[in-house]
Write an enzyme that holds these catalytic residues in place. Sequence first.
Site, PDB file in Angstrom:
ATOM      1  N   GLY A 117       0.660  -1.432   0.089  1.00  0.00           N
ATOM      2  CA  GLY A 117       0.146  -0.218  -0.284  1.00  0.00           C
ATOM      3  C   GLY A 117       0.602   1.526   0.135  1.00  0.00           C
ATOM      4  CB  SER A 182       0.610  -0.059  -6.515  1.00  0.00           C
ATOM      5  OG  SER A 182      -0.210  -0.996  -5.730  1.00  0.00           O
TER       6      SER A 182
END
EC number: 1.3.5.2
Length: 347
Positions: A117, A182
């Site tokens: 993250g 991502s």
Amino acid sequence: MSEKFLYALARPFLFAIDPEAAHNLTLHALRRAASLGWTSAIAKPAHDPRTVMGITFPNPVGLAAGLDKDGAYIDGLATLGFGFIEVGTVTPHAQPGNPLPRMFRLPQANAIINRMGFNNGGVDAFVSNVQASRFYQNKEGILGLNIGKNADTPIERAVDDYLICLEKVYPYASYVTVNISSPNTKNLRQLQGASELDALLAQLKEAQQRLADQHQRYVPIALKIAPDIDTEQIQTIAQALLRHKMDGVIATNTTINREAVKNMKHAEEAGGLSGAPVFASSNAVIRALKAELGDALPIIGVGGILSGTDAQAKIAAGASLVQLYTGLIYRGPALIRECAAALRAPT
């Protein structure tokens, strides 16, 4: 004592502890060894220069972003023989990333699942780390700086985060990578859509031209994309890259597909899957991009390289350079030299 032998000794210990702890321990040890001069003879970059995006790379084998998110370990990584090093992803403000645990090994598949993250200390600390590195100070090689958006920035304002980061990293980068792929930042992959991508690239290109004038130096920008896209999406992305005269594309990031690791331990963990299972889909994206882009825009191939033969397959698919990450976890730094040897241009 070869790096292959040393890694064979270290790997059982590293694989016996938590993956993220092993990651951090390895980086700390490498930085310490480099600071003491113990790594000076490990591996000089193989001399096999390639000119891509207007930059001459010492050899075509690089480090993918994600290993050193804060640019804190550049000097240690520079001792391993890479032709270029990419650090980040960095965001405007520091953020902790997702809760632990967030990294999982799937050794039977030579794979990793991560949902880190974009954990990082923010772009100001990142730039300070880059400036402090001998690698940057002595202009020892090619340094890519990878930028992203903060998790709490609405997707509608994502471009603001990229522009903030671009402005701050531009003077220190050999090239900048814009990470829109991502799977671990909510809605980030929406930026691969036609209208969103157009708006993002237009503003990035405008900022790049302004910064080039300001710093009297043109820094190429590459876009990092996902493997989980279809032919139509690849065409849309390729057309946008050409239309906005971007400098390169990195294919690919991690996958959310779990077909190749079905029923394996940790296979159901959320996050991006990297390593051998992404190899084929990454190559398919590279081939499709090459068909759309031709020689107009270079491709950096990443995803599932665990051997020199794998690196050759990326180049055969259409990549000009390759990057490693998960393969280093399973094979150690000897993989860098193996890939460089496999890709060596005939003399």
